[in-house]
Design a protein around this motif. Structure first.
Motif, PDB file in Angstrom:
ATOM      1  N   HIS A  90     -74.047 -32.582 -19.972  1.00 11.52           N
ATOM      2  CA  HIS A  90     -72.799 -32.152 -19.339  1.00 11.52           C
ATOM      3  C   HIS A  90     -72.885 -30.730 -18.771  1.00 11.52           C
ATOM      4  O   HIS A  90     -71.885 -30.036 -18.626  1.00 11.52           O
ATOM      5  N   GLY A  91     -74.116 -30.299 -18.465  1.00 13.16           N
ATOM      6  CA  GLY A  91     -74.316 -29.014 -17.793  1.00 13.16           C
ATOM      7  C   GLY A  91     -74.041 -27.785 -18.630  1.00 13.16           C
ATOM      8  O   GLY A  91     -73.781 -26.707 -18.089  1.00 13.16           O
ATOM      9  N   ILE A  92     -74.096 -27.906 -19.949  1.00 15.31           N
ATOM     10  CA  ILE A  92     -73.847 -26.764 -20.826  1.00 15.31           C
ATOM     11  C   ILE A  92     -75.096 -25.894 -20.915  1.00 15.31           C
ATOM     12  O   ILE A  92     -76.178 -26.357 -21.268  1.00 15.31           O
ATOM     13  N   ALA A  93     -74.949 -24.611 -20.591  1.00 17.63           N
ATOM     14  CA  ALA A  93     -76.067 -23.678 -20.615  1.00 17.63           C
ATOM     15  C   ALA A  93     -76.405 -23.268 -22.048  1.00 17.63           C
ATOM     16  O   ALA A  93     -75.515 -23.036 -22.863  1.00 17.63           O
ATOM     17  N   PHE A  94     -77.696 -23.179 -22.330  1.00 18.71           N
ATOM     18  CA  PHE A  94     -78.192 -22.775 -23.643  1.00 18.71           C
ATOM     19  C   PHE A  94     -79.184 -21.627 -23.502  1.00 18.71           C
ATOM     20  O   PHE A  94     -79.987 -21.596 -22.560  1.00 18.71           O
ATOM     21  N   LEU A  95     -79.138 -20.711 -24.456  1.00 19.05           N
ATOM     22  CA  LEU A  95     -80.134 -19.656 -24.565  1.00 19.05           C
ATOM     23  C   LEU A  95     -80.587 -19.609 -26.022  1.00 19.05           C
ATOM     24  O   LEU A  95     -79.759 -19.493 -26.922  1.00 19.05           O
ATOM     25  N   ILE A  96     -81.897 -19.726 -26.233  1.00 22.11           N
ATOM     26  CA  ILE A  96     -82.431 -19.846 -27.592  1.00 22.11           C
ATOM     27  C   ILE A  96     -83.399 -18.696 -27.861  1.00 22.11           C
ATOM     28  O   ILE A  96     -84.382 -18.523 -27.134  1.00 22.11           O
ATOM     29  N   GLU A  97     -83.116 -17.929 -28.897  1.00 17.59           N
ATOM     30  CA  GLU A  97     -84.011 -16.841 -29.316  1.00 17.59           C
ATOM     31  C   GLU A  97     -84.922 -17.359 -30.422  1.00 17.59           C
ATOM     32  O   GLU A  97     -84.447 -17.959 -31.396  1.00 17.59           O
ATOM     33  N   THR A  98     -86.231 -17.120 -30.277  1.00 21.79           N
ATOM     34  CA  THR A  98     -87.178 -17.567 -31.292  1.00 21.79           C
ATOM     35  C   THR A  98     -88.067 -16.411 -31.739  1.00 21.79           C
ATOM     36  O   THR A  98     -88.219 -15.413 -31.035  1.00 21.79           O
ATOM     37  N   ALA A  99     -88.654 -16.559 -32.915  1.00 19.84           N
ATOM     38  CA  ALA A  99     -89.686 -15.659 -33.425  1.00 19.84           C
ATOM     39  C   ALA A  99     -90.798 -16.560 -33.914  1.00 19.84           C
ATOM     40  O   ALA A  99     -90.624 -17.290 -34.897  1.00 19.84           O
ATOM     41  N   THR A 100     -91.931 -16.548 -33.244  1.00 22.22           N
ATOM     42  CA  THR A 100     -92.955 -17.549 -33.508  1.00 22.22           C
ATOM     43  C   THR A 100     -94.359 -16.964 -33.532  1.00 22.22           C
ATOM     44  O   THR A 100     -94.652 -16.005 -32.814  1.00 22.22           O
ATOM     45  N   ASP A 101     -95.218 -17.560 -34.349  1.00 22.17           N
ATOM     46  CA  ASP A 101     -96.634 -17.199 -34.347  1.00 22.17           C
ATOM     47  C   ASP A 101     -97.440 -18.212 -33.542  1.00 22.17           C
ATOM     48  O   ASP A 101     -98.666 -18.129 -33.477  1.00 22.17           O
ATOM     49  N   ASN A 102     -96.728 -19.160 -32.907  1.00 16.87           N
ATOM     50  CA  ASN A 102     -97.391 -20.183 -32.101  1.00 16.87           C
ATOM     51  C   ASN A 102     -96.461 -20.621 -30.970  1.00 16.87           C
ATOM     52  O   ASN A 102     -95.782 -21.647 -31.074  1.00 16.87           O
TER      53      ASN A 102
END
Length: 244
Positions: A90-102
């Protein structure tokens, strides 16, 4: 009240899940801060405020110390902070913050969640402009505080909104410009306030979008899947989750 207050009031979706996940994600932030600015809280303001945040979440002292120790251990993998952007159903914008070693693993997982629930992972910059990054502090005072006077004083340090926490009126919440983090923290510490937490949040710069209740199923599943990924620190979106 301003935009940050309204967003905080409206934001109903689950943040960080259960206590174990809170500790894991705060531990990553502490490790990253200690690696970037040194393991001594006295000389690392960001680390100092994260330790206070961890304490406010009842994170055990041993967990905090282990997270700091990981920053100086040679065999510890480096965490990279990576932000992903996309559109859900339904066109909902997402922003995802990650902290990753891979990052290879993380981007594959995030892409699979979007694909599974009818969304798509976007390119860098496709969603970021819809959010503004802010610093947010919580503090307490032993003495009565005039919020209007406090806000006028804090404006010179980069603060934009000052208000009482809805869940605990003894706590004062301060929102400010991203780059004002250090100045606001210094003001709190030097003026005898008790620093409870200091973090960053992303506040929408555009209107949230309402979706019919029956259309929320896939969106809720996507949010839940993202928030339960071990590499994901925070999930922001433009879905209006307020009650009809």
């Amino acid at each position: 009240m301003g935009r940050a207050f309204e967003f905080r009031k409206e934001r109903k979706f689950k943040r960080w899940g259960n206590m174990a996940r809170v500790f894991t994600r705060l531990g990553k932030e502490i490790t990253i801060a200690a690696k970037a600015g040194g393991p001594d809280p006295a000389g690392n303001p960001h680390l100092r405020s994260l330790i206070q945040t961890a304490k406010s979440e009842n994170m055990p002292k041993d967990n905090i110390e282990r997270a700091i120790k990981r920053a100086v251990e040679k065999d510890t993998a480096d965490y990279k902070e990576v932000v992903y952007e996309g559109y859900g159903p339904h066109g909902i914008a997402f922003l995802i913050e990650t902290a990753t070693d891979n990052p290879t693993r993380t981007v594959a997982n995030v892409r699979s969640y979007f694909n599974k629930f009818g969304g798509s992972l976007g390119t860098s910059g496709s969603v970021d402009f819809m959010f503004e990054r802010k610093c947010v502090f919580k503090m307490k005072s032993e003495n009565p505080v005039d919020l209007e006077e406090l806000e006028l004083e804090l404006i010179d340090y980069g603060a934009e909104e000052v208000f009482k926490d809805e869940e605990d009126e003894s706590v004062i919440v301060i929102y400010g410009a991203f780059e004002s983090y250090g100045q606001i923290q210094k003001f709190i510490e030097e003026n005898g306030y008790e620093l409870k937490s200091g973090q960053f949040e992303r506040i929408p710069t555009t209107e949230l979008k309402k979706v019919a209740k029956e259309d929320r199923v896939e969106l809720d599943k996507l949010i839940d899947k993202l928030e339960n990924d071990d590499d994901v620190q925070n999930v922001y979106h433009l879905l209006d989750t307020s009650e009809d």
